[in-house]
Enzyme design. Sequence first.
Site, PDB file in Angstrom:
ATOM      1  NE  ARG A 131       3.824   9.642   4.770  1.00  0.00           N
ATOM      2  CZ  ARG A 131       4.609  10.454   4.087  1.00  0.00           C
ATOM      3  NH1 ARG A 131       4.299  11.724   3.966  1.00  0.00           N
ATOM      4  NH2 ARG A 131       5.698  10.009   3.498  1.00  0.00           N
TER       5      ARG A 131
ATOM      6  CD  GLU B 136       0.843  -6.741   3.127  1.00  0.00           C
ATOM      7  OE1 GLU B 136       1.256  -5.672   2.648  1.00  0.00           O
ATOM      8  OE2 GLU B 136       1.167  -7.143   4.255  1.00  0.00           O
TER       9      GLU B 136
ATOM     10  CG  ASP C  56      -0.092  -0.253   2.505  1.00  0.00           C
ATOM     11  OD1 ASP C  56       1.129  -0.043   2.485  1.00  0.00           O
ATOM     12  OD2 ASP C  56      -0.693  -0.658   3.521  1.00  0.00           O
TER      13      ASP C  56
ATOM     14  CD  GLU D 266       0.768   4.303   4.615  1.00  0.00           C
ATOM     15  OE1 GLU D 266      -0.124   4.994   5.166  1.00  0.00           O
ATOM     16  OE2 GLU D 266       1.973   4.576   4.698  1.00  0.00           O
TER      17      GLU D 266
ATOM     18  CG  HIS E  30       7.242   4.233  10.000  1.00  0.00           C
ATOM     19  ND1 HIS E  30       6.915   3.003  10.522  1.00  0.00           N
ATOM     20  CD2 HIS E  30       6.625   4.308   8.800  1.00  0.00           C
ATOM     21  CE1 HIS E  30       6.149   2.372   9.661  1.00  0.00           C
ATOM     22  NE2 HIS E  30       5.945   3.129   8.604  1.00  0.00           N
TER      23      HIS E  30
ATOM     24  CG  HIS F  20      11.598   5.780   9.410  1.00  0.00           C
ATOM     25  ND1 HIS F  20      11.887   6.720   8.469  1.00  0.00           N
ATOM     26  CD2 HIS F  20      10.853   4.833   8.776  1.00  0.00           C
ATOM     27  CE1 HIS F  20      11.340   6.368   7.302  1.00  0.00           C
ATOM     28  NE2 HIS F  20      10.706   5.211   7.470  1.00  0.00           N
TER      29      HIS F  20
END
Length: 373
Positions: A211, A122, A100, A136, A209, A242
């Site tokens: 958003r 996936e 995604d 995503e 990590h 990250h």
Amino acid sequence: MNLSPIPVCITVGTRPEAIKMAPVIQAFKRSPQFHTTVILTGQHREMVDQVMQLFELKADYDLAIMQPKQTLTDITCNALRGLDELFQKLNPAIVLVQGDTTTAFAAALAAFYQKIPVGHVEAGLRTDNIFNPFPEEANRRLVSQIAQLHFAPTSLSVENLKKSGVLSGIHQTGNTVIDALLQVADRNPPCEIPGLDWTEYRVILSTVHRRENWGEPLSDIAQGMLKVLEAFPDTALLLPLHRNPTVREPLTAMLGNHPRVFLIEPLDYVELVGAMKRSYLLLTDSGGIQEEAPSLGKPVLVLRETTERPEAMMAGTAKLIGTDTDRILTETSALLSDQKSYDAMAGAINPFGDGKAADRIVKLVADYFSLGT
Ligand code: UD1
């Protein structure tokens, strides 16, 4: 029957795509029925290069699009344009994308514009909120509308695809992350962290990590972690940072001075698996770790408000706890102080796969082209 190898392009942008596509690339490369070309968009740089080396894979093309502080529009435009040119040149019979990310979406769209079939590895993960995870959830829904073949990890993801209007080409394969994990876990992975004695502490391994967690949630998470460390002097926090400065700078400022916090560079995948094996529990907003940890018998507390992986919650291997400071303290304390709840989570069965997903995908693509096996 078609005798010349079918040209397949496999696209990879970020580290989790590289991990989850590695077994798929290996399986396609083993098959004489296909001619496989691996394309990196370069959405991530160092973090992908490490994974490619680990699985002994070489990219045939690298668009090298990564820029510091890149926006979603930068990634989409640069990947779309670069992939468009490459697909024109290579003329693949099918393009495989994973998951995604913005790379997966741009690759599917570039293929669609040239009427090239898309296989989605996936497929079928869903939350009910298009803004969470962002971007995503939209990326994977959009890929589902374009793809011809949908490789769904679980029965729930098969159902999600049907509900979203996909009528054909859905196959349950398991998640390829388990194929990758089992390859690496077998190698007895090392994990040496300067200054950390694994036998001295119960180590909480954490990654953050997403958003949605930038800004205030990130500082709530850090405060929660500090409270846990204060309440349990026998614990240490290991946090591979990250590479994104939006994440690493505030975390370093908030946690960097604590004597039992180990802020380190991103671990390569072998070391990360080694760290998961040695740690006591996991606190993360990562999707892949929710899938991997049950195979290693480790409880996962998920630092998110929504999940597209309710299978982990239903199986009892993971718990969605959000980013509230007090909730992080309460839930982590419960696992650290109650052996029974810890054992119940650690002993649950992994619902995500058996390590044979990649071979199933190769066979399904061969069937799609009526190659026989
Ligand atoms: C991306 C994916 C996310 C996935 C995550 C895994 C999208 C929209 N998001 O998010 O789904 O869970 O990867 O990490 O596709 N950087 C480096 N070196 C690297 C990698 C990243 O310096 O090897 C830095 C760069 O400053 C870059 C930033 O990280 O600008 C953010 O990378 P980006 O791909 O935009 O987003 P991620 O948060 O990594």
